[in-house]
Structure formats: C-alpha cells, structure tokens
Design a protein around this motif. Sequence first.
Motif, PDB file in Angstrom:
ATOM      1  N   UNK A 117      85.204  13.248 -24.797  1.00  0.00           N
ATOM      2  CA  UNK A 117      86.290  13.864 -24.037  1.00  0.00           C
ATOM      3  C   UNK A 117      87.566  13.720 -24.854  1.00  0.00           C
ATOM      4  N   UNK A 118      88.686  14.139 -24.302  1.00  0.00           N
ATOM      5  CA  UNK A 118      89.948  13.995 -25.013  1.00  0.00           C
ATOM      6  C   UNK A 118      90.343  12.525 -25.166  1.00  0.00           C
ATOM      7  N   UNK A 119      89.652  11.631 -24.456  1.00  0.00           N
ATOM      8  CA  UNK A 119      89.931  10.198 -24.549  1.00  0.00           C
ATOM      9  C   UNK A 119      88.961   9.465 -25.478  1.00  0.00           C
ATOM     10  N   UNK A 120      88.047  10.181 -26.121  1.00  0.00           N
ATOM     11  CA  UNK A 120      87.075   9.586 -27.033  1.00  0.00           C
ATOM     12  C   UNK A 120      87.566   9.774 -28.458  1.00  0.00           C
ATOM     13  N   UNK A 121      87.603   8.708 -29.226  1.00  0.00           N
ATOM     14  CA  UNK A 121      88.025   8.821 -30.625  1.00  0.00           C
ATOM     15  C   UNK A 121      86.821   9.152 -31.509  1.00  0.00           C
ATOM     16  N   UNK A 122      87.070   9.639 -32.713  1.00  0.00           N
ATOM     17  CA  UNK A 122      85.963   9.890 -33.642  1.00  0.00           C
ATOM     18  C   UNK A 122      85.152   8.632 -33.954  1.00  0.00           C
ATOM     19  N   UNK A 123      85.783   7.470 -33.927  1.00  0.00           N
ATOM     20  CA  UNK A 123      85.054   6.219 -34.171  1.00  0.00           C
ATOM     21  C   UNK A 123      84.072   5.977 -33.034  1.00  0.00           C
ATOM     22  N   UNK A 124      84.525   6.097 -31.805  1.00  0.00           N
ATOM     23  CA  UNK A 124      83.674   5.872 -30.635  1.00  0.00           C
ATOM     24  C   UNK A 124      82.539   6.887 -30.565  1.00  0.00           C
ATOM     25  N   UNK A 125      82.786   8.093 -31.028  1.00  0.00           N
ATOM     26  CA  UNK A 125      81.791   9.166 -30.953  1.00  0.00           C
ATOM     27  C   UNK A 125      80.883   9.241 -32.173  1.00  0.00           C
ATOM     28  N   UNK A 126      81.059   8.317 -33.129  1.00  0.00           N
ATOM     29  CA  UNK A 126      80.293   8.350 -34.387  1.00  0.00           C
ATOM     30  C   UNK A 126      80.527   9.667 -35.130  1.00  0.00           C
ATOM     31  N   UNK A 127      81.786  10.091 -35.147  1.00  0.00           N
ATOM     32  CA  UNK A 127      82.157  11.350 -35.798  1.00  0.00           C
ATOM     33  C   UNK A 127      83.181  11.159 -36.925  1.00  0.00           C
ATOM     34  N   UNK A 128      83.224   9.970 -37.510  1.00  0.00           N
ATOM     35  CA  UNK A 128      84.207   9.748 -38.581  1.00  0.00           C
ATOM     36  C   UNK A 128      83.952  10.630 -39.796  1.00  0.00           C
ATOM     37  N   UNK A 129      82.744  11.148 -39.926  1.00  0.00           N
ATOM     38  CA  UNK A 129      82.461  12.056 -41.035  1.00  0.00           C
ATOM     39  C   UNK A 129      83.311  13.323 -40.954  1.00  0.00           C
ATOM     40  N   UNK A 130      83.895  13.597 -39.796  1.00  0.00           N
ATOM     41  CA  UNK A 130      84.733  14.794 -39.644  1.00  0.00           C
ATOM     42  C   UNK A 130      86.132  14.601 -40.192  1.00  0.00           C
ATOM     43  N   UNK A 131      86.485  13.370 -40.543  1.00  0.00           N
ATOM     44  CA  UNK A 131      87.811  13.092 -41.113  1.00  0.00           C
ATOM     45  C   UNK A 131      87.609  12.721 -42.577  1.00  0.00           C
ATOM     46  N   UNK A 132      88.061  13.573 -43.478  1.00  0.00           N
ATOM     47  CA  UNK A 132      87.868  13.368 -44.910  1.00  0.00           C
ATOM     48  C   UNK A 132      88.573  12.132 -45.437  1.00  0.00           C
ATOM     49  N   UNK A 133      88.120  11.650 -46.593  1.00  0.00           N
ATOM     50  CA  UNK A 133      88.686  10.440 -47.198  1.00  0.00           C
ATOM     51  C   UNK A 133      90.178  10.575 -47.461  1.00  0.00           C
ATOM     52  N   UNK A 134      90.615  11.734 -47.934  1.00  0.00           N
ATOM     53  CA  UNK A 134      92.040  11.933 -48.207  1.00  0.00           C
ATOM     54  C   UNK A 134      92.856  11.776 -46.942  1.00  0.00           C
ATOM     55  N   UNK A 135      92.390  12.371 -45.856  1.00  0.00           N
ATOM     56  CA  UNK A 135      93.122  12.290 -44.586  1.00  0.00           C
ATOM     57  C   UNK A 135      93.116  10.871 -44.040  1.00  0.00           C
ATOM     58  N   UNK A 136      91.995  10.175 -44.216  1.00  0.00           N
ATOM     59  CA  UNK A 136      91.940   8.772 -43.783  1.00  0.00           C
ATOM     60  C   UNK A 136      92.974   7.950 -44.541  1.00  0.00           C
ATOM     61  N   UNK A 137      93.042   8.156 -45.862  1.00  0.00           N
ATOM     62  CA  UNK A 137      93.987   7.400 -46.687  1.00  0.00           C
ATOM     63  C   UNK A 137      95.430   7.761 -46.348  1.00  0.00           C
ATOM     64  N   UNK A 138      95.703   9.052 -46.133  1.00  0.00           N
ATOM     65  CA  UNK A 138      97.071   9.504 -45.845  1.00  0.00           C
ATOM     66  C   UNK A 138      97.477   9.211 -44.402  1.00  0.00           C
ATOM     67  N   UNK A 139      96.484   9.056 -43.532  1.00  0.00           N
ATOM     68  CA  UNK A 139      96.740   8.826 -42.104  1.00  0.00           C
ATOM     69  C   UNK A 139      97.701   9.883 -41.549  1.00  0.00           C
ATOM     70  N   UNK A 140      97.426  11.146 -41.904  1.00  0.00           N
ATOM     71  CA  UNK A 140      98.316  12.253 -41.546  1.00  0.00           C
ATOM     72  C   UNK A 140      97.726  13.171 -40.480  1.00  0.00           C
ATOM     73  N   UNK A 141      97.000  12.600 -39.546  1.00  0.00           N
ATOM     74  CA  UNK A 141      96.390  13.402 -38.486  1.00  0.00           C
ATOM     75  C   UNK A 141      96.727  12.787 -37.139  1.00  0.00           C
ATOM     76  N   UNK A 142      96.693  13.585 -36.075  1.00  0.00           N
ATOM     77  CA  UNK A 142      97.012  13.058 -34.745  1.00  0.00           C
ATOM     78  C   UNK A 142      96.093  11.890 -34.371  1.00  0.00           C
TER      79      UNK A 142
END
Length: 194
Positions: A117-142
């Motif tokens: 849901x809108x309250x589930x994070x990608x970590x909780x949903x096992x969806x961290x693969x949807x956030x690329x390494x560059x974005x993880x390092x830059x921390x430039x996403x909502x």
Amino acid sequence: KQWYQRRVAITAGNDHSLIALQGPKAVPILQKGIRHSLSQLYFNHTTLADVHGIPCRVTRCGYTGEDGVEISVPDNKVVELVEKLLDSDGKVQLAGLAARDSLRLEAGLCLYGNDISENTTPVEAALMWTIGKRRRAAKDFPGAETIMKQFSAKPKQGQRRIGLIIEKAPARPHYPILNMDGDVIGEVTSGCPS
C-alpha cells in the motif's frame, strides 16, 4: 502538492475496458490482428493501434510473470474484440482474476491494495531492486531517509513481504501467521493453492 502531482497530469477515463492477453503466445497471436510491429513494442511501452480494425491502446506489459499485452478498447467494442481474439487461432481462452492471481504469486509479484500500500516501503515489500544503486547512494527519491535507514538496519527488522508454500488448504488473505508458540507474527496478504 505531492511530488508526482507537480510532474504528471492524470485523466481518468470511464469509457474504455481493459483486456489482458497474457502468456508466451500472446504477442504472436495479437500480431495477426495488428499492423504495428509488436517486436518494436518493448516492455512497459505503449502505442495506439487498430486491433482487428478497432482503435485501441496496446501496452506491452503483464502481471503474470509471462510476456503479454494489455489492450484498452472502447466499451462499445470490447465484446467484438474479445470474440475476434477468441476466434483468432483457437488458443486464446478466457480466464478470471483468480488465474491471474495464481500466476502472479508464482512469479513473486505483489499486488497494490493486497500485498503493498502507500504505507509499505520497498524494503518491507522486498522491492529494493526497483531503486538503482545510484539513487540509493544519492538518496534523491521520495522517502529516501526512511527507506535507506530500513535498508541499512542489521539485523533486518520490521515488516517484510515473504512467500509461503502451504501443504494443505490454501492460506487466504487476512489469515494470521503464527510462530511455533502460537503468537501472531504476520498476516497473509494474498493466497492460492501452492
């Protein structure tokens, strides 16, 4: 305004139906009724095209773990198009959402409103693969601060989406998950026979 409302305009339409043609033979079957080369329609891309002479929007996507397309067709033409697809080569069959659900669960795909849901994070949903390494390092996403804190937690803590294999009757949504002591440790969000 939310960040996405500053960049996207959403127009809701209520005069179209959606047909999902899924499976390894979906694209070759559809190609027989469309002039547009579907080999050039890549995953998650969309195009306007006549399908068996009916103006539609065709999107290469699917939620079964297989290749496929979704066809947005005017409501007054949906029955005609379904009949043409069913008659196209004898291999197209109707299937309901339960069939789609069993395939998406086998593929490990989650469904918004059930598993996330809108309250589930990608970590909780096992969806961290949807956030690329560059974005993880830059921390430039909502939500980056919360998400990266969860991702870095050792050991992993909190809510997690997992898959279950059930030996008898299928687990159904909202059934509690118990540990060996009988304590509730989670809840089934989607279920079908294993």
